[in-house]
Design a protein around this motif. Structure first.
Motif, PDB file in Angstrom:
ATOM      1  N   ARG A 108       2.570  -6.906 -10.281  1.00 49.44           N
ATOM      2  CA  ARG A 108       1.173  -6.981  -9.845  1.00 49.44           C
ATOM      3  C   ARG A 108       1.027  -7.644  -8.483  1.00 49.44           C
ATOM      4  N   ARG A 109       2.079  -8.358  -8.055  1.00 55.54           N
ATOM      5  CA  ARG A 109       1.982  -9.082  -6.786  1.00 55.54           C
ATOM      6  C   ARG A 109       2.685  -8.364  -5.633  1.00 55.54           C
ATOM      7  N   ILE A 110       3.261  -7.187  -5.881  1.00 59.15           N
ATOM      8  CA  ILE A 110       3.928  -6.431  -4.821  1.00 59.15           C
ATOM      9  C   ILE A 110       2.884  -5.872  -3.861  1.00 59.15           C
ATOM     10  N   HIS A 111       3.181  -5.951  -2.570  1.00 58.72           N
ATOM     11  CA  HIS A 111       2.278  -5.391  -1.563  1.00 58.72           C
ATOM     12  C   HIS A 111       2.174  -3.878  -1.778  1.00 58.72           C
ATOM     13  N   PRO A 112       0.980  -3.327  -1.740  1.00 60.55           N
ATOM     14  CA  PRO A 112       0.810  -1.880  -2.000  1.00 60.55           C
ATOM     15  C   PRO A 112       1.680  -1.000  -1.097  1.00 60.55           C
ATOM     16  N   ASP A 113       1.841  -1.419   0.149  1.00 53.85           N
ATOM     17  CA  ASP A 113       2.624  -0.599   1.081  1.00 53.85           C
ATOM     18  C   ASP A 113       4.120  -0.650   0.793  1.00 53.85           C
ATOM     19  N   ASP A 114       4.563  -1.621  -0.024  1.00 53.34           N
ATOM     20  CA  ASP A 114       5.998  -1.789  -0.268  1.00 53.34           C
ATOM     21  C   ASP A 114       6.445  -1.202  -1.612  1.00 53.34           C
ATOM     22  N   LYS A 115       5.502  -0.735  -2.429  1.00 52.70           N
ATOM     23  CA  LYS A 115       5.899  -0.159  -3.718  1.00 52.70           C
ATOM     24  C   LYS A 115       6.762   1.074  -3.526  1.00 52.70           C
ATOM     25  N   THR A 116       6.414   1.895  -2.558  1.00 54.01           N
ATOM     26  CA  THR A 116       7.214   3.085  -2.263  1.00 54.01           C
ATOM     27  C   THR A 116       8.596   2.703  -1.768  1.00 54.01           C
ATOM     28  N   VAL A 117       8.682   1.632  -0.975  1.00 54.82           N
ATOM     29  CA  VAL A 117       9.975   1.155  -0.462  1.00 54.82           C
ATOM     30  C   VAL A 117      10.893   0.780  -1.623  1.00 54.82           C
TER      31      VAL A 117
END
Length: 516
Positions: free
Chosen positions: A84-93
């Protein structure tokens, strides 16, 4: 490996117990190992986790709670908390890193990403490295074991450095003068369009060469010597004027400024160079020198002829009855002498300012040089009704000097003594020596020079009292030329304090050992 699994960020921790659980020694030893490992991980700020892919649950170490700001008393689902704390832009990474591992493109999961801080006020940078340690019969991974580290400080420093490098490159590319990065070996690493235009190469062509190969051969040694001083730590930067050779052989001049960039530990990294095109300025210098050469020939020669003819006419008319002709001849002769003196001063000053004053050191009789200067100055002394004498304990005093420059200096000083001394007064030239230096003093009986002006009088065209000095004639270059001439010989020309109203005393000192 299952494609729909997720990496977790919690830490792995030792969970295996000794096979003989009834042995208190084994139990104690195991507990000590666990405690030691936890201490080491805490010191390294490294969290360890194990993710069960079948149940999608995690086991974490104490350090993971610290990194995630989760207290030991909180009962949280580690995997849910992390996701839940992962940056939205880094989930794909993260998903791509996992997919690369699953498909065998990478030996392990290795990914850097952002996590929001527990209070929601900041984004922290984390790095996770993980591998599977258990597999089922079909080759699917059953777990992931890995580490999680806080890399916020390093990442922020990297981003700041990237920003600085971006700004530097933007400044370099848009700079109006040639700017470049060069390796320690001289290879061009990066150049801007201004540098490429100045050197006549494209930026890609420059990257295939080095600064040595396009430097004029007569300037290469000096440039390499300056670069070596930077590497040796003797200088922080250097500036020189040097020539570059363009592809077609054309030579251009540049004013080069170079600094050496070092790492935090002091190791040399690369050079930053800027080059200002001074080719046109050098061409103007050449034309100026040519012009002065023409002036020297075209003006000095006829002026000399005029003055010589007036001298002869003056002698021819000296015993005649035509007094008006004699008077006019004398006026013309004084004007010609003044013009010749001013012209010689201008030409001498041009040589001084251009650094092309010729020097011919030889051992000469100083007494003879002073005597000759006194004789040459006698007409001016007579004009101002001032006498001059030489005071020397020796009739011959041999010393290393440039006789021409010393004579020129003495005549300038005697000229000043004549112009600024009252009528019927006396100037004197006093020469002494010791084992270290030769000293020549030229003293007059004029009003003297205020101490505040001791250095100003050596400046070009300086006038203490313009109206008075103009009446005394002169362009204000004699003392400038004289000081440079004496310094050219390794000596010094200065003013000796005499007290206001007691005359001026100029002091010439020349170093070296006298001829025995």
């Amino acid at each position: 490996m299952k494609r729909n699994t997720h990496i977790t960020s919690p830490e792995s921790y030792p969970t295996d117990m000794p096979s003989n659980q009834d042995d208190p020694v084994n139990i104690t030893t195991h507990a000590l190992k666990v405690e030691t490992m936890e201490t080491a991980l805490a010191a390294a700020r490294t969290a360890v986790f194990e993710l069960d892919l079948a149940s999608d649950t995690s086991k974490v170490s104490t350090t993971w709670r610290e990194l995630m700001d989760v207290s030991s008393s909180e009962d949280v689902d580690f995997q849910t908390e992390w996701r839940r704390r992962i940056h939205p832009d880094d989930k794909t990474v993260i998903d791509c890193a996992l997919a690369d591992y699953v498909k065998g493109r990478t030996p392990r999961v290795a990914v850097e990403y952002r996590l929001r801080s527990r209070d929601g006020q900041d984004w922290l940078w984390m790095r996770t490295d993980a591998e599977a340690t258990e597999w089922d019969a079909e080759g699917n991974a059953l777990n992931l074991v890995g580490t999680q580290r806080d890399i916020t400080d390093r990442k922020r420093a990297e981003l700041a450095l990237q920003g600085s490098e971006g700004q530097f490159r933007s400044l370099m590319n848009n700079a109006p003068i040639g700017t470049a990065l060069a390796s320690l070996e001289g290879k061009w690493l990066a150049t801007n369009s201004a540098m490429a235009a100045f050197l006549g190469y494209s930026e890609e062509e420059l990257k295939c060469t080095d600064f040595q190969s396009i430097t004029h051969e007569d300037d290469l040694e000096k440039c390499m010597s300056c670069a070596k001083k930077l590497l040796d730590g003797e200088d922080d930067a250097f500036e020189i004027e040097k020539r570059y050779v363009r592809p077609a052989g054309e030579v251009v001049w540049g004013h080069l400024c170079v600094v050496l960039v070092r790492s935090e530990s002091g190791q040399p990294l690369h050079y930053i160079a800027q080059v200002l095109d001074i080719t046109e300025s050098k061409k103007l210098d050449f034309l100026r020198n040519e012009f002065m050469s023409i002036i020297a020939h075209e003006l000095r020669t006829p002026v000399t002829a005029i003055v010589g003819a007036l001298d002869m006419l003056d002698l021819a008319c000296s015993h005649g009855s035509i007094e008006k002709v004699q008077k006019l001849v004398k006026i013309a002769k004084r004007g010609g002498d003044r013009l010749r003196t001013a012209l010689e001063d201008l030409l001498d000053f041009e040589q001084v300012s251009g650094g092309i004053f010729s020097l011919n050191l030889t051992e000469a009789n100083i007494v003879d040089i002073i005597t000759t200067a006194l004789l040459k100055s006698q007409p001016l002394m007579d004009q101002h009704k001032v006498s001059a004498s030489l005071i020397s304990e020796e009739s011959e005093l041999h010393w290393e000097c440039d006789p021409v420059l010393l004579d020129k200096t003495l005549r300038h000083l005697l000229s000043n003594a004549a112009k600024f001394s009252p009528e019927n007064s006396e100037a004197c030239v006093i020469v002494t020596r010791d084992t270290r230096q030769l000293t020549i003093r030229v003293k007059d009986s004029g009003p003297g020079i205020p101490e505040s002006n001791y250095e100003k009088v050596f400046q070009p065209f300086w006038q203490q009292d313009p109206s008075d000095t103009r009446a005394q004639q002169g362009v204000g270059l004699g003392l400038t030329i004289s000081r440079q001439a004496i310094r050219k010989m390794g000596g010094e020309l200065s003013i000796q304090a005499c007290g206001e109203g007691t005359g001026a005393e100029f002091l010439i000192t020349l170093p070296g050992c006298p001829s025995q």
